[in-house]
Write a protein that holds these residues in place. Structure first.
Motif, PDB file in Angstrom:
ATOM      1  N   PHE A 328       2.534  -3.842  -4.773  1.00 50.30           N
ATOM      2  CA  PHE A 328       3.031  -2.991  -5.850  1.00 50.30           C
ATOM      3  C   PHE A 328       1.884  -2.385  -6.652  1.00 50.30           C
ATOM      4  O   PHE A 328       2.049  -2.014  -7.808  1.00 50.30           O
ATOM      5  CB  PHE A 328       3.954  -3.799  -6.761  1.00 50.30           C
ATOM      6  N   ILE A 329       0.731  -2.284  -6.023  1.00 51.41           N
ATOM      7  CA  ILE A 329      -0.456  -1.725  -6.675  1.00 51.41           C
ATOM      8  C   ILE A 329      -0.967  -0.546  -5.864  1.00 51.41           C
ATOM      9  O   ILE A 329      -0.964  -0.580  -4.636  1.00 51.41           O
ATOM     10  CB  ILE A 329      -1.556  -2.802  -6.822  1.00 51.41           C
ATOM     11  N   SER A 330      -1.381   0.511  -6.566  1.00 50.34           N
ATOM     12  CA  SER A 330      -1.906   1.693  -5.892  1.00 50.34           C
ATOM     13  C   SER A 330      -3.098   2.251  -6.663  1.00 50.34           C
ATOM     14  O   SER A 330      -3.401   1.818  -7.778  1.00 50.34           O
ATOM     15  CB  SER A 330      -0.834   2.771  -5.755  1.00 50.34           C
ATOM     16  N   GLY A 336       1.031   6.493  -5.496  1.00 49.53           N
ATOM     17  CA  GLY A 336       0.485   7.654  -4.794  1.00 49.53           C
ATOM     18  C   GLY A 336      -0.428   7.280  -3.656  1.00 49.53           C
ATOM     19  O   GLY A 336      -0.380   7.861  -2.585  1.00 49.53           O
ATOM     20  N   ILE A 337      -1.314   6.296  -3.867  1.00 52.38           N
ATOM     21  CA  ILE A 337      -2.229   5.841  -2.829  1.00 52.38           C
ATOM     22  C   ILE A 337      -2.149   4.323  -2.772  1.00 52.38           C
ATOM     23  O   ILE A 337      -2.684   3.639  -3.630  1.00 52.38           O
ATOM     24  CB  ILE A 337      -3.681   6.275  -3.119  1.00 52.38           C
ATOM     25  N   PRO A 338      -1.466   3.749  -1.785  1.00 51.62           N
ATOM     26  CA  PRO A 338      -1.261   2.303  -1.760  1.00 51.62           C
ATOM     27  C   PRO A 338      -2.587   1.547  -1.703  1.00 51.62           C
ATOM     28  O   PRO A 338      -3.470   1.880  -0.920  1.00 51.62           O
ATOM     29  CB  PRO A 338      -0.448   2.073  -0.490  1.00 51.62           C
ATOM     30  N   TYR A 339      -2.703   0.521  -2.538  1.00 50.93           N
ATOM     31  CA  TYR A 339      -3.904  -0.311  -2.515  1.00 50.93           C
ATOM     32  C   TYR A 339      -3.902  -1.203  -1.278  1.00 50.93           C
ATOM     33  O   TYR A 339      -4.918  -1.377  -0.618  1.00 50.93           O
ATOM     34  CB  TYR A 339      -3.957  -1.163  -3.775  1.00 50.93           C
ATOM     35  N   ASP A 340      -2.734  -1.775  -0.968  1.00 54.54           N
ATOM     36  CA  ASP A 340      -2.644  -2.742   0.121  1.00 54.54           C
ATOM     37  C   ASP A 340      -2.366  -2.026   1.443  1.00 54.54           C
ATOM     38  O   ASP A 340      -1.328  -2.202   2.072  1.00 54.54           O
ATOM     39  CB  ASP A 340      -1.538  -3.760  -0.172  1.00 54.54           C
ATOM     40  N   ASP A 341      -3.293  -1.170   1.868  1.00 53.01           N
ATOM     41  CA  ASP A 341      -3.140  -0.410   3.098  1.00 53.01           C
ATOM     42  C   ASP A 341      -4.513  -0.250   3.745  1.00 53.01           C
ATOM     43  O   ASP A 341      -5.473   0.163   3.082  1.00 53.01           O
ATOM     44  CB  ASP A 341      -2.536   0.966   2.802  1.00 53.01           C
ATOM     45  N   PRO A 342      -4.638  -0.575   5.029  1.00 57.49           N
ATOM     46  CA  PRO A 342      -5.955  -0.517   5.679  1.00 57.49           C
ATOM     47  C   PRO A 342      -6.610   0.859   5.608  1.00 57.49           C
ATOM     48  O   PRO A 342      -7.829   0.961   5.479  1.00 57.49           O
ATOM     49  CB  PRO A 342      -5.647  -0.901   7.130  1.00 57.49           C
ATOM     50  N   LEU A 343      -5.822   1.930   5.686  1.00 56.72           N
ATOM     51  CA  LEU A 343      -6.413   3.263   5.689  1.00 56.72           C
ATOM     52  C   LEU A 343      -7.025   3.607   4.335  1.00 56.72           C
ATOM     53  O   LEU A 343      -8.101   4.201   4.269  1.00 56.72           O
ATOM     54  CB  LEU A 343      -5.356   4.298   6.066  1.00 56.72           C
ATOM     55  N   THR A 344      -6.346   3.224   3.244  1.00 62.39           N
ATOM     56  CA  THR A 344      -6.894   3.558   1.932  1.00 62.39           C
ATOM     57  C   THR A 344      -8.127   2.723   1.616  1.00 62.39           C
ATOM     58  O   THR A 344      -8.977   3.128   0.834  1.00 62.39           O
ATOM     59  CB  THR A 344      -5.842   3.359   0.825  1.00 62.39           C
ATOM     60  N   ASP A 348     -13.524   4.976  -0.872  1.00 59.22           N
ATOM     61  CA  ASP A 348     -13.916   4.372  -2.139  1.00 59.22           C
ATOM     62  C   ASP A 348     -13.203   5.090  -3.280  1.00 59.22           C
ATOM     63  O   ASP A 348     -13.537   6.219  -3.630  1.00 59.22           O
ATOM     64  CB  ASP A 348     -15.432   4.465  -2.322  1.00 59.22           C
ATOM     65  N   PHE A 349     -12.204   4.432  -3.882  1.00 60.81           N
ATOM     66  CA  PHE A 349     -11.463   5.017  -4.992  1.00 60.81           C
ATOM     67  C   PHE A 349     -11.845   4.381  -6.327  1.00 60.81           C
ATOM     68  O   PHE A 349     -11.173   4.578  -7.325  1.00 60.81           O
ATOM     69  CB  PHE A 349      -9.957   4.862  -4.757  1.00 60.81           C
ATOM     70  N   GLY A 350     -12.921   3.589  -6.307  1.00 56.13           N
ATOM     71  CA  GLY A 350     -13.325   2.933  -7.535  1.00 56.13           C
ATOM     72  C   GLY A 350     -12.531   1.670  -7.783  1.00 56.13           C
ATOM     73  O   GLY A 350     -11.859   1.144  -6.893  1.00 56.13           O
ATOM     74  N   ASP A 351     -12.581   1.168  -9.025  1.00 55.46           N
ATOM     75  CA  ASP A 351     -11.942  -0.105  -9.339  1.00 55.46           C
ATOM     76  C   ASP A 351     -10.753   0.068 -10.279  1.00 55.46           C
ATOM     77  O   ASP A 351     -10.319  -0.866 -10.927  1.00 55.46           O
ATOM     78  CB  ASP A 351     -12.972  -1.053  -9.987  1.00 55.46           C
ATOM     79  N   THR A 352     -10.209   1.289 -10.356  1.00 62.10           N
ATOM     80  CA  THR A 352      -9.038   1.521 -11.211  1.00 62.10           C
ATOM     81  C   THR A 352      -7.770   1.525 -10.371  1.00 62.10           C
ATOM     82  O   THR A 352      -7.649   2.302  -9.421  1.00 62.10           O
ATOM     83  CB  THR A 352      -9.155   2.859 -11.964  1.00 62.10           C
ATOM     84  N   CYS A 353      -6.847   0.650 -10.700  1.00 63.15           N
ATOM     85  CA  CYS A 353      -5.580   0.543  -9.979  1.00 63.15           C
ATOM     86  C   CYS A 353      -4.406   0.761 -10.931  1.00 63.15           C
ATOM     87  O   CYS A 353      -4.537   0.629 -12.154  1.00 63.15           O
ATOM     88  CB  CYS A 353      -5.454  -0.829  -9.320  1.00 63.15           C
ATOM     89  N   TRP A 354      -3.257   1.074 -10.337  1.00 62.33           N
ATOM     90  CA  TRP A 354      -2.019   1.284 -11.090  1.00 62.33           C
ATOM     91  C   TRP A 354      -0.939   0.370 -10.526  1.00 62.33           C
ATOM     92  O   TRP A 354      -0.875   0.138  -9.318  1.00 62.33           O
ATOM     93  CB  TRP A 354      -1.547   2.738 -10.973  1.00 62.33           C
TER      94      TRP A 354
END
Length: 453
Positions: A328-330, A336-344, A348-354
């Motif tokens: 439940f984190i992106s 918009g961009i799933p955190y728990d996904d191998p492709l993402t 490098d999207f930094g350390d900010t999650c939603w």
């Protein structure tokens, strides 16, 4: 005495309804299985949903997420067949297509919009019938308008003659949509239309990530038994696939236990999940330092503040779901961009999650008027669910992620129950703020009136 007799009859009726869904194993079951198709052009879908769930548009990563989670299928409408990609939604019963005169679709098969198919051309179909009836539908706070027609619908090998469809014109936010649930009398859901046409025996369907199965259950796709819950119907919200939720937990600790039980609606028109403020506030301490909620109630935080073994749980009657919190984190609001996904994780999207679970704010009517808790695709994509319109029930089970086979059984009309299924315990629901007392007063008035009859 008359009151007592009627009450016993009412209880008997409830007992009959407790065995509503009957599954039959046949060599050729009357079912319709449809895999969801990938969306290669999500521009209209993003614009529609960005107004309600805060999805950021305009980059490939958002397109990838929506492509993966949109509940889209292919069908034809008209004779000769005109091809469309449509989005199936679990809230409401309206069905509509973009028309050929939609300024964003252009002429049929001559546009990159509308799934690359263009709009429906009534004059090109010899089976089309104009009903001289205006189509108006409130979809997530946006009014879709047009005219009703009937024409031949073909979907997954099934044919529905004289399918009633709204044809929209000049609406930049409109998308081809077929809803699967309850609604107004002027529309017929796809689920009910398939049952009326004899393609399935009962207006019911199973839903799990990547697939919809009309009229049947695939027993290989879930573990354990289906837990059946009654649909809650009340005057405060429109009738929908709404059930009691009995609790939420993080790492086994209850979240705002005084808030539960409360109504929760399954609505895949939202990518995230919305909860009352009390629940949203109870989640925050588990995320470390969080931002001030944005206008949609979503918060961001440091991705590293959530451990890999953190879990979140959802309780419905006797059934408990537990998932990794990172599901439940992106990297963007609204999943918009799933955190728990191998492709993402390759980028490098930094350390900010939603967190995709946000506060259900009363001022956002398009969200809050749907229910107290709204379970979007972030939750629905993790479970197995059966939605039964005929008997007003929802059955839930844990997904079997290792299944590579099928074991399809047919849902037949009747009240004989699901073999081996367990009826979940009943709960008393809190229907939004200050509605519990209202329901109690209304029930008392009903009893008094009946006693005096």
């Amino acid at each position: 005495m008359r009151c007592g007799s009627a009450w016993l009859l009412s209880l008997a009726g409830a007992a009959a309804l407790s065995n509503a869904l009957y599954l039959a194993k046949r060599d050729n079951p009357a079912v319709l299985a449809l895999p969801f198709v990938r969306d290669q052009d999500s521009s209209r879908k993003i614009s529609k949903r960005s107004k309600t769930v805060g999805v950021a548009s305009g980059n490939n990563h958002d397109d990838y997420y929506l492509e993966s989670y949109d509940y889209a299928v292919n069908l034809t409408f008209g004779t000769p067949p005109q091809h469309f990609k449509v989005y199936l939604e679990t809230y409401g019963n309206g069905c509509w297509l973009d028309g050929v005169n939609d300024e964003f679709c252009g002429s049929y098969h001559n546009s990159s919009y509308c799934g690359g198919n263009g709009g429906y051309n009534q004059s090109a179909s010899r089976t089309a019938k104009e009903l001289h009836e205006k189509f108006v539908y409130d979809s997530l706070g946006e009014i879709d308008r047009g005219d009703y027609v009937t024409d031949t619908l073909m979907i997954g090998g099934a044919t529905v003659n004289d399918m009633k469809m709204g044809i929209t014109t000049g609406l930049p936010s409109s998308i081809n949509t077929m809803k699967l649930a309850y609604g107004n009398e002027s529309s017929t859901s796809l689920t009910q239309a398939l049952a009326d046409a004899g393609a399935i025996n009962s207006p019911a369907f199973s839903l799990w990530a990547g697939n919809v199965l009309f009229g049947g259950v695939d027993k290989s796709k879930y573990n354990g038994t289906l837990q059946t819950l009654p649909i809650i119907d009340n005057s405060n919200f429109s009738k929908a696939f709404r059930v009691d939720m009995d609790g939420m937990f993080i790492n086994g600790s209850s979240l705002a236990s005084d808030t539960f039980p409360i109504d929760a609606v399954f609505d895949n028109s939202f990518s995230g999940t919305y909860v009352p403020k009390s629940v949203a506030d109870a989640i925050l301490p588990h995320l470390g330092n969080v931002s001030v909620p944005n206008s949609w109630g979503a918060v961001n935080f440091s991705c590293s503040s959530v451990s890999d073994d953190s879990t979140i749980g959802f309780k419905f009657g006797d059934l408990d779901f537990e998932f990794s919190l990172k599901k439940f984190i992106s990297y963007e609001p609204g999943m918009g961009i799933p955190y728990d996904d191998p492709l993402t994780r390759l980028a490098d999207f930094g350390d900010t999650c939603w967190l995709s679970i946000a506060e259900n704010k009363p001022e956002h009517k398009a969200i809050s008027q749907h229910g107290s808790i709204i379970l979007g695709t972030d939750f629905m994509g993790l479970i197995y669910a059966v939605f039964d319109l005929e008997n007003d029930e929802v059955s839930l089970a844990k997904r079997n992620w290792d299944s590579s086979s099928t074991d399809i059984v047919e849902i037949t009309s009747g009240k004989d129950g699901v073999p081996g299924a367990k009826k979940s315990a009943a709960t008393n629901t809190h229907i939004g703020a200050d509605l519990g007392m209202t329901a109690l007063i209304a029930a008392s008035m009903l009893i008094m009136i009946f006693w005096c009859a």
